[in-house]
Design an enzyme around this catalytic site. Structure first.
Site, PDB file in Angstrom:
ATOM      1  N   VAL A  74      -0.250 -19.370  67.090  1.00  0.00           N
ATOM      2  CA  VAL A  74       0.999 -19.871  66.496  1.00  0.00           C
ATOM      3  C   VAL A  74       0.738 -20.751  65.270  1.00  0.00           C
ATOM      4  O   VAL A  74       1.658 -21.034  64.499  1.00  0.00           O
ATOM      5  CB  VAL A  74       1.860 -20.597  67.564  1.00  0.00           C
TER       6      VAL A  74
ATOM      7  N   LYS B 270       5.920 -34.131  68.403  1.00  0.00           N
ATOM      8  CA  LYS B 270       6.980 -33.907  69.393  1.00  0.00           C
ATOM      9  C   LYS B 270       8.294 -34.552  68.950  1.00  0.00           C
ATOM     10  O   LYS B 270       9.378 -34.043  69.256  1.00  0.00           O
ATOM     11  CB  LYS B 270       6.538 -34.434  70.755  1.00  0.00           C
TER      12      LYS B 270
ATOM     13  N   ALA C   1       4.063 -37.772  67.075  1.00  0.00           N
ATOM     14  CA  ALA C   1       4.844 -37.478  65.863  1.00  0.00           C
ATOM     15  C   ALA C   1       5.296 -36.020  65.853  1.00  0.00           C
ATOM     16  O   ALA C   1       6.430 -35.714  65.478  1.00  0.00           O
ATOM     17  CB  ALA C   1       4.013 -37.786  64.619  1.00  0.00           C
TER      18      ALA C   1
ATOM     19  N   ILE D 271       3.633 -33.978  83.813  1.00  0.00           N
ATOM     20  CA  ILE D 271       3.744 -32.733  84.580  1.00  0.00           C
ATOM     21  C   ILE D 271       2.348 -32.339  85.054  1.00  0.00           C
ATOM     22  O   ILE D 271       1.374 -32.394  84.287  1.00  0.00           O
ATOM     23  CB  ILE D 271       4.355 -31.601  83.725  1.00  0.00           C
TER      24      ILE D 271
ATOM     25  N   TYR E 276       0.214 -36.190  68.141  1.00  0.00           N
ATOM     26  CA  TYR E 276       0.985 -35.531  69.215  1.00  0.00           C
ATOM     27  C   TYR E 276       2.389 -36.128  69.285  1.00  0.00           C
ATOM     28  O   TYR E 276       3.385 -35.398  69.271  1.00  0.00           O
ATOM     29  CB  TYR E 276       0.247 -35.711  70.545  1.00  0.00           C
TER      30      TYR E 276
ATOM     31  N   SER F 117       8.320 -33.314  74.439  1.00  0.00           N
ATOM     32  CA  SER F 117       7.649 -34.232  75.359  1.00  0.00           C
ATOM     33  C   SER F 117       8.405 -35.552  75.354  1.00  0.00           C
ATOM     34  O   SER F 117       9.027 -35.916  74.341  1.00  0.00           O
ATOM     35  CB  SER F 117       6.210 -34.485  74.899  1.00  0.00           C
TER      36      SER F 117
HETATM   37  P1  NAP Z   1      -1.105 -25.273  78.831  1.00  0.00           P
HETATM   38  O1  NAP Z   1      -1.314 -24.833  80.237  1.00  0.00           O
HETATM   39  O2  NAP Z   1      -2.310 -25.553  77.987  1.00  0.00           O
HETATM   40  O3  NAP Z   1      -0.188 -24.218  78.133  1.00  0.00           O
HETATM   41  C1  NAP Z   1      -0.088 -24.069  76.787  1.00  0.00           C
HETATM   42  C2  NAP Z   1      -0.502 -22.646  76.413  1.00  0.00           C
HETATM   43  O4  NAP Z   1      -0.350 -22.544  74.994  1.00  0.00           O
HETATM   44  C3  NAP Z   1      -1.972 -22.356  76.737  1.00  0.00           C
HETATM   45  O5  NAP Z   1      -2.120 -21.075  77.287  1.00  0.00           O
HETATM   46  C4  NAP Z   1      -2.616 -22.464  75.382  1.00  0.00           C
HETATM   47  O6  NAP Z   1      -3.775 -21.667  75.219  1.00  0.00           O
HETATM   48  C5  NAP Z   1      -1.518 -21.965  74.486  1.00  0.00           C
HETATM   49  N1  NAP Z   1      -1.768 -22.329  73.125  1.00  0.00           N
HETATM   50  C6  NAP Z   1      -2.313 -23.486  72.657  1.00  0.00           C
HETATM   51  N2  NAP Z   1      -2.458 -23.424  71.346  1.00  0.00           N
HETATM   52  C7  NAP Z   1      -1.993 -22.222  70.960  1.00  0.00           C
HETATM   53  C8  NAP Z   1      -1.900 -21.572  69.724  1.00  0.00           C
HETATM   54  N3  NAP Z   1      -2.357 -22.133  68.599  1.00  0.00           N
HETATM   55  N4  NAP Z   1      -1.346 -20.339  69.655  1.00  0.00           N
HETATM   56  C9  NAP Z   1      -0.933 -19.726  70.796  1.00  0.00           C
HETATM   57  N5  NAP Z   1      -1.019 -20.274  72.003  1.00  0.00           N
HETATM   58  C10 NAP Z   1      -1.550 -21.516  72.086  1.00  0.00           C
HETATM   59  O7  NAP Z   1      -0.270 -26.617  78.791  1.00  0.00           O
HETATM   60  P2  NAP Z   1       1.006 -27.187  79.560  1.00  0.00           P
HETATM   61  O8  NAP Z   1       0.628 -28.439  80.234  1.00  0.00           O
HETATM   62  O9  NAP Z   1       1.682 -26.131  80.317  1.00  0.00           O
HETATM   63  O10 NAP Z   1       1.876 -27.641  78.326  1.00  0.00           O
HETATM   64  C11 NAP Z   1       2.751 -26.784  77.674  1.00  0.00           C
HETATM   65  C12 NAP Z   1       3.691 -27.583  76.799  1.00  0.00           C
HETATM   66  O11 NAP Z   1       4.280 -28.635  77.542  1.00  0.00           O
HETATM   67  C13 NAP Z   1       3.008 -28.215  75.594  1.00  0.00           C
HETATM   68  O12 NAP Z   1       3.831 -28.092  74.466  1.00  0.00           O
HETATM   69  C14 NAP Z   1       2.879 -29.661  76.007  1.00  0.00           C
HETATM   70  O13 NAP Z   1       2.842 -30.529  74.892  1.00  0.00           O
HETATM   71  C15 NAP Z   1       4.148 -29.840  76.812  1.00  0.00           C
HETATM   72  N6  NAP Z   1       4.101 -31.004  77.701  1.00  0.00           N
HETATM   73  C16 NAP Z   1       3.230 -31.015  78.765  1.00  0.00           C
HETATM   74  C17 NAP Z   1       3.197 -32.151  79.576  1.00  0.00           C
HETATM   75  C18 NAP Z   1       2.284 -32.257  80.757  1.00  0.00           C
HETATM   76  O14 NAP Z   1       2.220 -33.343  81.353  1.00  0.00           O
HETATM   77  N7  NAP Z   1       1.579 -31.205  81.125  1.00  0.00           N
HETATM   78  C19 NAP Z   1       4.023 -33.238  79.284  1.00  0.00           C
HETATM   79  C20 NAP Z   1       4.861 -33.180  78.211  1.00  0.00           C
HETATM   80  C21 NAP Z   1       4.898 -32.046  77.427  1.00  0.00           C
HETATM   81  P3  NAP Z   1      -5.245 -22.379  75.388  1.00  0.00           P
HETATM   82  O15 NAP Z   1      -5.462 -22.547  76.849  1.00  0.00           O
HETATM   83  O16 NAP Z   1      -6.138 -21.382  74.718  1.00  0.00           O
HETATM   84  O17 NAP Z   1      -5.182 -23.687  74.649  1.00  0.00           O
END
Ligand code: NAP
Length: 254
Positions: free
Chosen positions: A75, A165, A163, A194, A161, A148
């Protein structure tokens, strides 16, 4: 199977889930969102830079009786965004979930490259996806950007991060206003803490994260993020646009 997204095609950007060495690892938000959309009848375009991970999500979508297409693209790359959007025929919903955090913490721990890399995935990518997808959407179409709580108040200690979000909320508001003319909505889901593989990795890097007192007494699950995302994509949310919905167990209250 529900029917809230019957006839919909949803593009999930970042549909994989960070690989984890833990056998009982929870799913990431993008994977849960993909499966939850399929359970409500949507066709799901699973886009991720990690092919293996995207394929696992697609097979989970098929396991619940859904139809899945896989796109392997980044992306942060303009052509990659175009491939993702082009893979979705009859697009009705777009979920921008891919997100990264870069840097060692604080201003001094954040290089210009950390800043650029974070913004490229978390904000420039969603902008490019929105620009490409908007002309394809018609009445009832909708965008959901996974932001977030860190976009609403200081959160990750990673300035890039936080900024990015916060910027996503501004982007979504713009998309909501521009899309309203054609009956297209846009909203942000703002998760707190999460329990995903990425969340666990963040806690390993900053153990105090795991000790945060959440009013509801626990971290959330990706399924709870997914439920809100499905709601916002569905016609049940037909009069909701330009908002940010926190899914944080009350963390934003303290
Ligand atoms: P995740 O399991 O890492 O899921 C994100 C997915 O996006 C991964 O498969 C990742 O691939 C992929 N990705 C990363 N960079 C990419 C790129 N340049 N192009 C295409 N795909 C890409 O993380 P998650 O915890 O579910 O988080 C997902 C979203 O929730 C994020 O936006 C995060 O900021 C937000 N969020 C999470 C939390 C939390 O506590 N977990 C809290 C607030 C917000 P790779 O594995 O190869 O990186």
């Amino acid at each position: 199977m529900g029917e809230r997204l019957l006839g919909h095609t949803v593009l999930v950007v970042g549909a994989g889930s960070m690989p984890s060495p833990e056998p009982d690892a929870p799913v990431g938000n993008g994977r849960a969102i993909s499966v939850a959309c399929a359970r409500e009848g949507a066709r799901v375009v699973c886009a991720d830079r990690d092919e293996t991970s995207a394929r696992v999500t697609a097979s989970l979508v098929r396991d619940v009786g859904g139809e899945a297409t896989v796109v392997v693209a980044d992306v942060s790359d303009e052509d990659g965004c175009a491939e993702m959007v082009a893979a979705a025929r009859d697009l009705t919903g777009v979920v921008c979930n891919a997100g990264i955090g870069r840097g060692a913490g604080g201003l001094i721990g954040t290089s210009a490259d950390d800043w650029d890399a974070t913004l490229a995935v978390n904000l420039r990518g969603p902008f490019l996806i929105a620009r490409l997808a908007m002309p394809l959407l018609t009445v009832g179409g909708s965008f959901v950007f996974i932001g977030s709580l860190a976009g609403l108040q200081p959160g990750s200690r990673l300035p890039a991060y936080d900024a990015s979000k916060a910027g996503l909320i501004g982007l979504s508001r713009h998309v909501a206003l521009e899309g309203a003319r054609q009956g297209v909505r846009s909203n942000v889901v703002a998760p707190g803490l999460i329990d995903t593989p990425l969340g666990r990795a963040a806690t390993r890097g900053r153990p105090t994260r795991g000790r945060t007192l959440v009013p509801l007494g626990r971290q959330g699950t990706a399924w709870e993020v997914a439920a809100v995302t499905v709601f916002l994509l569905s016609d049940e949310a037909s009069y909701i646009t330009g908002t940010t919905l926190s899914v944080d167990g009350g963390l934003g209250l303290i």
